[in-house]
Write a protein that holds these residues in place. Sequence first.
Motif, PDB file in Angstrom:
ATOM      1  N   ASN A  46     -10.291 -34.784 -10.462  1.00 37.06           N
ATOM      2  CA  ASN A  46      -9.697 -34.363 -11.362  1.00 37.06           C
ATOM      3  C   ASN A  46      -8.512 -34.179 -11.774  1.00 37.06           C
ATOM      4  OD1 ASN A  46     -12.707 -33.534 -11.642  1.00 37.06           O
ATOM      5  ND2 ASN A  46     -12.698 -31.978 -10.286  1.00 37.06           N
ATOM      6  N   VAL A  47      -8.165 -34.100 -12.584  1.00 37.09           N
ATOM      7  CA  VAL A  47      -6.376 -34.304 -13.335  1.00 37.09           C
ATOM      8  C   VAL A  47      -6.338 -33.001 -13.285  1.00 37.09           C
ATOM      9  CG1 VAL A  47      -4.802 -35.084 -15.159  1.00 37.09           C
ATOM     10  CG2 VAL A  47      -6.798 -36.540 -14.327  1.00 37.09           C
ATOM     11  N   VAL A  48      -5.353 -32.488 -12.703  1.00 39.02           N
ATOM     12  CA  VAL A  48      -4.830 -31.005 -12.495  1.00 39.02           C
ATOM     13  C   VAL A  48      -3.585 -30.741 -13.142  1.00 39.02           C
ATOM     14  CG1 VAL A  48      -4.255 -29.397 -10.579  1.00 39.02           C
ATOM     15  CG2 VAL A  48      -5.702 -30.442  -9.946  1.00 39.02           C
ATOM     16  N   ASN A  49      -3.053 -31.816 -13.484  1.00 35.97           N
ATOM     17  CA  ASN A  49      -1.605 -31.487 -14.062  1.00 35.97           C
ATOM     18  C   ASN A  49      -0.782 -32.401 -14.040  1.00 35.97           C
ATOM     19  OD1 ASN A  49       0.609 -29.770 -14.502  1.00 35.97           O
ATOM     20  ND2 ASN A  49       0.934 -28.661 -13.137  1.00 35.97           N
ATOM     21  N   ARG A  50      -0.008 -31.784 -14.987  1.00 35.64           N
ATOM     22  CA  ARG A  50       1.126 -33.405 -15.726  1.00 35.64           C
ATOM     23  C   ARG A  50       2.660 -32.805 -15.424  1.00 35.64           C
ATOM     24  NH1 ARG A  50       0.488 -37.257 -20.998  1.00 35.64           N
ATOM     25  NH2 ARG A  50       2.413 -37.512 -22.018  1.00 35.64           N
ATOM     26  N   PHE A  51       3.109 -34.056 -14.982  1.00 35.16           N
ATOM     27  CA  PHE A  51       4.772 -33.238 -14.876  1.00 35.16           C
ATOM     28  C   PHE A  51       5.485 -34.649 -15.354  1.00 35.16           C
ATOM     29  CE2 PHE A  51       2.569 -31.603 -10.933  1.00 35.16           C
ATOM     30  CZ  PHE A  51       2.632 -30.490 -11.483  1.00 35.16           C
ATOM     31  N   GLU A  52       6.254 -34.318 -16.266  1.00 35.52           N
ATOM     32  CA  GLU A  52       6.901 -35.157 -16.990  1.00 35.52           C
ATOM     33  C   GLU A  52       8.169 -36.263 -16.400  1.00 35.52           C
ATOM     34  OE1 GLU A  52       6.078 -36.547 -19.703  1.00 35.52           O
ATOM     35  OE2 GLU A  52       4.558 -34.978 -20.287  1.00 35.52           O
ATOM     36  N   SER A  53       9.101 -37.025 -16.988  1.00 31.67           N
ATOM     37  CA  SER A  53       9.771 -37.715 -15.768  1.00 31.67           C
ATOM     38  C   SER A  53      11.145 -36.963 -16.113  1.00 31.67           C
ATOM     39  CB  SER A  53      10.821 -38.546 -16.601  1.00 31.67           C
ATOM     40  OG  SER A  53      10.408 -38.259 -18.091  1.00 31.67           O
ATOM     41  N   LEU A 100      10.881 -33.849  -8.572  1.00 35.80           N
ATOM     42  CA  LEU A 100       9.790 -33.362  -7.514  1.00 35.80           C
ATOM     43  C   LEU A 100       9.759 -31.621  -6.584  1.00 35.80           C
ATOM     44  CD1 LEU A 100      10.003 -37.358  -7.085  1.00 35.80           C
ATOM     45  CD2 LEU A 100       7.656 -35.851  -7.484  1.00 35.80           C
ATOM     46  N   LEU A 101      10.553 -31.992  -6.620  1.00 33.91           N
ATOM     47  CA  LEU A 101      10.632 -29.844  -5.643  1.00 33.91           C
ATOM     48  C   LEU A 101       9.646 -29.415  -6.664  1.00 33.91           C
ATOM     49  CD1 LEU A 101      14.282 -29.665  -4.637  1.00 33.91           C
ATOM     50  CD2 LEU A 101      12.699 -30.391  -2.741  1.00 33.91           C
ATOM     51  N   ASP A 102       9.882 -29.202  -7.855  1.00 30.71           N
ATOM     52  CA  ASP A 102       9.269 -28.716  -8.404  1.00 30.71           C
ATOM     53  C   ASP A 102       7.672 -29.099  -8.324  1.00 30.71           C
ATOM     54  OD1 ASP A 102      11.714 -26.582  -9.237  1.00 30.71           O
ATOM     55  OD2 ASP A 102      11.712 -28.086 -11.235  1.00 30.71           O
ATOM     56  N   VAL A 103       7.062 -30.418  -8.479  1.00 32.60           N
ATOM     57  CA  VAL A 103       5.201 -30.931  -8.156  1.00 32.60           C
ATOM     58  C   VAL A 103       5.510 -30.045  -6.889  1.00 32.60           C
ATOM     59  CG1 VAL A 103       4.207 -32.907  -7.960  1.00 32.60           C
ATOM     60  CG2 VAL A 103       6.303 -32.008  -9.615  1.00 32.60           C
ATOM     61  N   GLU A 104       6.044 -30.297  -5.722  1.00 30.07           N
ATOM     62  CA  GLU A 104       5.841 -29.666  -4.151  1.00 30.07           C
ATOM     63  C   GLU A 104       4.780 -28.562  -4.004  1.00 30.07           C
ATOM     64  OE1 GLU A 104       7.284 -29.941   0.011  1.00 30.07           O
ATOM     65  OE2 GLU A 104       8.556 -29.807  -1.651  1.00 30.07           O
ATOM     66  N   PRO A 105       5.070 -27.985  -4.811  1.00 28.57           N
ATOM     67  CA  PRO A 105       4.075 -26.639  -4.614  1.00 28.57           C
ATOM     68  C   PRO A 105       2.246 -26.693  -4.957  1.00 28.57           C
ATOM     69  CG  PRO A 105       6.087 -25.740  -5.390  1.00 28.57           C
ATOM     70  CD  PRO A 105       6.488 -27.229  -5.540  1.00 28.57           C
ATOM     71  N   HIS A 106       2.557 -27.403  -6.014  1.00 31.39           N
ATOM     72  CA  HIS A 106       1.715 -27.847  -6.547  1.00 31.39           C
ATOM     73  C   HIS A 106       0.635 -28.937  -5.680  1.00 31.39           C
ATOM     74  CE1 HIS A 106       2.386 -26.307 -10.641  1.00 31.39           C
ATOM     75  NE2 HIS A 106       3.276 -26.673 -10.091  1.00 31.39           N
ATOM     76  N   ILE A 107       1.063 -29.521  -5.913  1.00 29.84           N
ATOM     77  CA  ILE A 107       0.871 -30.247  -3.746  1.00 29.84           C
ATOM     78  C   ILE A 107       0.329 -30.041  -2.669  1.00 29.84           C
ATOM     79  CG2 ILE A 107       1.371 -32.127  -2.415  1.00 29.84           C
ATOM     80  CD1 ILE A 107       3.359 -33.297  -4.640  1.00 29.84           C
ATOM     81  N   GLU A 108       1.033 -29.430  -1.932  1.00 25.80           N
ATOM     82  CA  GLU A 108       1.055 -28.089  -1.649  1.00 25.80           C
ATOM     83  C   GLU A 108      -0.802 -27.322  -1.383  1.00 25.80           C
ATOM     84  OE1 GLU A 108       4.525 -26.481  -0.252  1.00 25.80           O
ATOM     85  OE2 GLU A 108       4.722 -27.227   0.955  1.00 25.80           O
ATOM     86  N   LEU A 119      -0.938 -35.122 -10.886  1.00 23.19           N
ATOM     87  CA  LEU A 119      -1.509 -35.065  -9.928  1.00 23.19           C
ATOM     88  C   LEU A 119      -3.181 -34.580 -10.351  1.00 23.19           C
ATOM     89  CD1 LEU A 119      -0.989 -33.502  -6.890  1.00 23.19           C
ATOM     90  CD2 LEU A 119      -0.638 -31.126  -7.946  1.00 23.19           C
ATOM     91  N   ILE A 120      -3.939 -35.190  -9.629  1.00 20.92           N
ATOM     92  CA  ILE A 120      -5.204 -35.369  -9.039  1.00 20.92           C
ATOM     93  C   ILE A 120      -5.130 -34.823  -8.022  1.00 20.92           C
ATOM     94  CG2 ILE A 120      -6.877 -37.182  -8.967  1.00 20.92           C
ATOM     95  CD1 ILE A 120      -5.135 -37.704 -11.280  1.00 20.92           C
ATOM     96  N   ASP A 121      -7.170 -33.824  -8.400  1.00 24.37           N
ATOM     97  CA  ASP A 121      -7.178 -33.096  -6.456  1.00 24.37           C
ATOM     98  C   ASP A 121      -8.370 -33.868  -5.978  1.00 24.37           C
ATOM     99  OD1 ASP A 121     -10.608 -32.902  -8.439  1.00 24.37           O
ATOM    100  OD2 ASP A 121     -10.072 -30.785  -8.620  1.00 24.37           O
ATOM    101  N   ARG A 122      -8.899 -33.609  -4.750  1.00 27.81           N
ATOM    102  CA  ARG A 122      -9.684 -34.349  -4.357  1.00 27.81           C
ATOM    103  C   ARG A 122     -10.692 -34.730  -4.801  1.00 27.81           C
ATOM    104  NH1 ARG A 122      -7.774 -33.579   1.603  1.00 27.81           N
ATOM    105  NH2 ARG A 122      -5.966 -32.257   2.316  1.00 27.81           N
ATOM    106  N   GLU A 123     -11.224 -33.929  -5.757  1.00 23.70           N
ATOM    107  CA  GLU A 123     -12.176 -34.667  -6.590  1.00 23.70           C
ATOM    108  C   GLU A 123     -12.540 -35.647  -7.374  1.00 23.70           C
ATOM    109  OE1 GLU A 123     -12.432 -30.780  -5.711  1.00 23.70           O
ATOM    110  OE2 GLU A 123     -13.326 -31.813  -4.123  1.00 23.70           O
TER     111      GLU A 123
END
Length: 181
Positions: free
Chosen positions: A159-166, A170-178, A153-157
Amino acid sequence: MSVYHYSAKTMAGKSVSLEDYKGKVLLIVNVASQCGFTYQYEDLQKLYDRYKDRGFVILGFPCNQFADQEPGTNDDVHTFCTLRYGVTFPMFQKVNVRDADAHPLFTYLASVKPFQGFNETHSVAKILFQLIREKHPEYMVGDSIKWNFTKFLIDREGNVVNRFESTTDLLDVEPHIEALL
């Protein structure tokens, strides 16, 4: 340094700088058509549809390094993703994501966000662990990409913000995106 220092070739063979995505929230994913996690394409597309109008983009990078799970040509990959999952997010040509021939973007991503471990309770984890343990124990060395559908997950600048393994759904990734949108 940021992801904007890298470029990749689209499925059509055009070189694109990731700087073209400046100001967007990105999810960079190494994907494969014949993987136990291929079903994640469906949720990736749903996330893309849900958030693309808010500045969210998914960048898919097919990879054949893990148990030959992406054996076809770039055209085969494009056809599969489009027809089977209706993928409309940007897809790039096949790349290596680990070891000496890794695309520099993935070497950078793995160096910024090290491997944190797999979710051992995931439904596919037991099969994945057995496969890696028996056939590819070298995959577990270092912080490199361990398998298909590793997500950064990369922010608008840029920068690498987070890494999620296989093994992270994606339901667990969604709050980080939001949170970044």
